[in-house]
Write a protein that holds these residues in place. Structure first.
Motif, PDB file in Angstrom:
ATOM      1  N   GLU A   9     -49.751  21.837  14.174  1.00  0.00           N
ATOM      2  CA  GLU A   9     -49.313  22.593  15.342  1.00  0.00           C
ATOM      3  C   GLU A   9     -49.351  21.726  16.596  1.00  0.00           C
ATOM      4  O   GLU A   9     -50.099  20.749  16.659  1.00  0.00           O
ATOM      5  CB  GLU A   9     -50.214  23.819  15.555  1.00  0.00           C
ATOM      6  CG  GLU A   9     -50.234  24.758  14.361  1.00  0.00           C
ATOM      7  CD  GLU A   9     -51.217  25.903  14.545  1.00  0.00           C
ATOM      8  OE1 GLU A   9     -51.150  26.842  13.741  1.00  0.00           O
ATOM      9  OE2 GLU A   9     -52.048  25.846  15.484  1.00  0.00           O
ATOM     10  N   VAL A  10     -48.559  22.128  17.583  1.00  0.00           N
ATOM     11  CA  VAL A  10     -48.563  21.481  18.899  1.00  0.00           C
ATOM     12  C   VAL A  10     -49.050  22.497  19.922  1.00  0.00           C
ATOM     13  O   VAL A  10     -48.412  23.537  20.122  1.00  0.00           O
ATOM     14  CB  VAL A  10     -47.159  20.969  19.289  1.00  0.00           C
ATOM     15  CG1 VAL A  10     -47.194  20.370  20.703  1.00  0.00           C
ATOM     16  CG2 VAL A  10     -46.646  19.954  18.287  1.00  0.00           C
ATOM     17  N   ASN A  36     -52.640  17.242   7.869  1.00  0.00           N
ATOM     18  CA  ASN A  36     -52.409  18.174   8.966  1.00  0.00           C
ATOM     19  C   ASN A  36     -53.141  17.762  10.239  1.00  0.00           C
ATOM     20  O   ASN A  36     -54.239  17.200  10.184  1.00  0.00           O
ATOM     21  CB  ASN A  36     -52.844  19.585   8.571  1.00  0.00           C
ATOM     22  CG  ASN A  36     -51.858  20.239   7.629  1.00  0.00           C
ATOM     23  OD1 ASN A  36     -50.989  19.568   7.059  1.00  0.00           O
ATOM     24  ND2 ASN A  36     -51.986  21.543   7.441  1.00  0.00           N
ATOM     25  N   VAL A  37     -52.544  18.046  11.378  1.00  0.00           N
ATOM     26  CA  VAL A  37     -53.134  17.735  12.680  1.00  0.00           C
ATOM     27  C   VAL A  37     -52.838  18.865  13.656  1.00  0.00           C
ATOM     28  O   VAL A  37     -51.890  19.640  13.470  1.00  0.00           O
ATOM     29  CB  VAL A  37     -52.586  16.414  13.270  1.00  0.00           C
ATOM     30  CG1 VAL A  37     -52.965  15.231  12.416  1.00  0.00           C
ATOM     31  CG2 VAL A  37     -51.073  16.484  13.447  1.00  0.00           C
ATOM     32  N   ARG A  83     -50.023   8.941  11.667  1.00  0.00           N
ATOM     33  CA  ARG A  83     -50.658  10.224  11.340  1.00  0.00           C
ATOM     34  C   ARG A  83     -49.691  11.386  11.564  1.00  0.00           C
ATOM     35  O   ARG A  83     -49.612  12.319  10.764  1.00  0.00           O
ATOM     36  CB  ARG A  83     -51.920  10.410  12.175  1.00  0.00           C
ATOM     37  CG  ARG A  83     -52.747  11.632  11.783  1.00  0.00           C
ATOM     38  CD  ARG A  83     -53.268  11.498  10.372  1.00  0.00           C
ATOM     39  NE  ARG A  83     -53.928  12.701   9.909  1.00  0.00           N
ATOM     40  CZ  ARG A  83     -55.239  12.795   9.691  1.00  0.00           C
ATOM     41  NH1 ARG A  83     -56.022  11.751   9.896  1.00  0.00           N
ATOM     42  NH2 ARG A  83     -55.757  13.915   9.243  1.00  0.00           N
ATOM     43  N   LEU A  84     -48.945  11.339  12.656  1.00  0.00           N
ATOM     44  CA  LEU A  84     -48.007  12.423  12.953  1.00  0.00           C
ATOM     45  C   LEU A  84     -46.822  12.432  11.993  1.00  0.00           C
ATOM     46  O   LEU A  84     -46.168  13.464  11.814  1.00  0.00           O
ATOM     47  CB  LEU A  84     -47.500  12.300  14.392  1.00  0.00           C
ATOM     48  CG  LEU A  84     -48.564  12.304  15.496  1.00  0.00           C
ATOM     49  CD1 LEU A  84     -47.908  12.321  16.866  1.00  0.00           C
ATOM     50  CD2 LEU A  84     -49.516  13.477  15.342  1.00  0.00           C
ATOM     51  N   ASN A  85     -46.546  11.282  11.387  1.00  0.00           N
ATOM     52  CA  ASN A  85     -45.438  11.168  10.439  1.00  0.00           C
ATOM     53  C   ASN A  85     -45.842  11.508   9.010  1.00  0.00           C
ATOM     54  O   ASN A  85     -44.985  11.553   8.127  1.00  0.00           O
ATOM     55  CB  ASN A  85     -44.873   9.735  10.456  1.00  0.00           C
ATOM     56  CG  ASN A  85     -43.887   9.516  11.578  1.00  0.00           C
ATOM     57  OD1 ASN A  85     -43.158  10.421  11.947  1.00  0.00           O
ATOM     58  ND2 ASN A  85     -43.876   8.329  12.143  1.00  0.00           N
ATOM     59  N   ILE A 134     -55.542  14.228  19.583  1.00  0.00           N
ATOM     60  CA  ILE A 134     -55.047  14.502  18.237  1.00  0.00           C
ATOM     61  C   ILE A 134     -56.219  14.975  17.381  1.00  0.00           C
ATOM     62  O   ILE A 134     -57.098  14.189  17.012  1.00  0.00           O
ATOM     63  CB  ILE A 134     -54.426  13.245  17.590  1.00  0.00           C
ATOM     64  CG1 ILE A 134     -53.404  12.591  18.527  1.00  0.00           C
ATOM     65  CG2 ILE A 134     -53.807  13.597  16.240  1.00  0.00           C
ATOM     66  CD1 ILE A 134     -52.191  13.434  18.824  1.00  0.00           C
ATOM     67  N   VAL A 135     -56.269  16.256  17.071  1.00  0.00           N
ATOM     68  CA  VAL A 135     -57.307  16.822  16.212  1.00  0.00           C
ATOM     69  C   VAL A 135     -56.835  16.708  14.765  1.00  0.00           C
ATOM     70  O   VAL A 135     -55.741  17.178  14.425  1.00  0.00           O
ATOM     71  CB  VAL A 135     -57.590  18.292  16.568  1.00  0.00           C
ATOM     72  CG1 VAL A 135     -58.597  18.912  15.602  1.00  0.00           C
ATOM     73  CG2 VAL A 135     -58.095  18.395  18.007  1.00  0.00           C
ATOM     74  N   VAL A 136     -57.669  16.100  13.925  1.00  0.00           N
ATOM     75  CA  VAL A 136     -57.234  15.809  12.548  1.00  0.00           C
ATOM     76  C   VAL A 136     -57.525  16.996  11.635  1.00  0.00           C
ATOM     77  O   VAL A 136     -58.113  16.859  10.560  1.00  0.00           O
ATOM     78  CB  VAL A 136     -57.892  14.518  12.018  1.00  0.00           C
ATOM     79  CG1 VAL A 136     -57.369  13.319  12.780  1.00  0.00           C
ATOM     80  CG2 VAL A 136     -59.423  14.572  12.150  1.00  0.00           C
TER      81      VAL A 136
END
Length: 235
Positions: A223-224, A119-120, A112-114, A174-176
């Motif tokens: 965003e982080v 967006n997350v 998902r992060l890749n 991790i918010v999707v």
């Protein structure tokens, strides 16, 4: 006489070894191949030891200090081709390298992060927040109650339970969705519902009330956000 016999014995042994090598005679190695089931068991043991060592490793990490809060109104989504994505910046974000390392342990999270098309918002706890947890991220009171403290994470089944718990812990952060508006309910990768509120210059994740210390990164696929605590990952 004994010296002569010893010399002859050594010479004969040397000649036999030389002949064996020349004729390709089979050798008999002392090391035996470990049966595959045992290899798999040893791999599980090493993996479990790695999990058990996380708590000690956390103590050597440096917590985030002195970071300034980025106002929500200043956050911008960058969609240009070639821009960095979450998986590029997460390992480089100061003070959250423990959580960043955990995200790489699970294909569902890392994939998902890749993905630049999805967006997350990553709610990354500080190193110190994970270190101060009353139990390790892969521990569950339910497991201890059902299987006992000794057997809860022992053997292959225990190892699988630990991995599932740890994946649940990571997925809860991790918010999707990104952008993510104030008061807007959003779902995590683990299926929980979260929202956030602003109180003065401070931002809090609800329903847990965890404070957001900073919005550390804004990239093309999200965003982080760096947290002062951990999201409730009830198990």
């Amino acid at each position: 006489m004994r010296h002569i016999l010893s010399s002859l014995t050594f010479l004969l042994l040397f000649l036999f070894c030389a002949e064996s090598a020349a004729w390709g005679l089979p050798s008999f190695p002392l090391r035996k191949r470990i049966p595959q089931p045992l290899v798999n068991h040893l791999r599980h043991e090493r993996s479990l030891q790695s999990l058990q060592g996380v708590k000690e490793w956390l103590g050597n990490q440096q917590p985030l200090k002195g970071a300034a809060m980025t106002p929500l109104s200043d956050t911008k989504a960058q969609g240009s081709s070639g821009d960095p994505i979450i998986s590029d910046v997460l390992p480089k974000t100061r003070g959250i390298n423990v959580f960043a390392s955990l995200t790489r342990q699970f294909e569902s999270v890392e994939g998902r992060l890749n993905d630049p098309s999805k967006n997350v918002t990553v709610l990354a706890p500080r190193n110190s927040a994970i270190q101060d947890l009353p139990r390790k991220p892969w521990e569950s009171p339910n497991d201890y109650e059902e299987f006992g403290e000794i057997k809860a994470y022992e053997g292959d089944e225990g190892q699988d339970r630990a991995k599932r718990n740890l994946e649940r812990f990571v997925s809860a952060h991790i918010v999707v969705q990104s952008p993510w508006g104030e008061g807007e309910e959003a779902e995590t990768l683990g299926g929980d519902k979260l929202s956030w509120r602003k109180d003065g210059n401070k931002i809090y994740i609800e329903p847990s009330g965890i404070q957001v210390e900073t919005i550390a990164e804004q990239v093309s696929n999200g965003e982080v956000w760096v947290l002062d605590g951990v999201i409730n990952y009830s198990q």
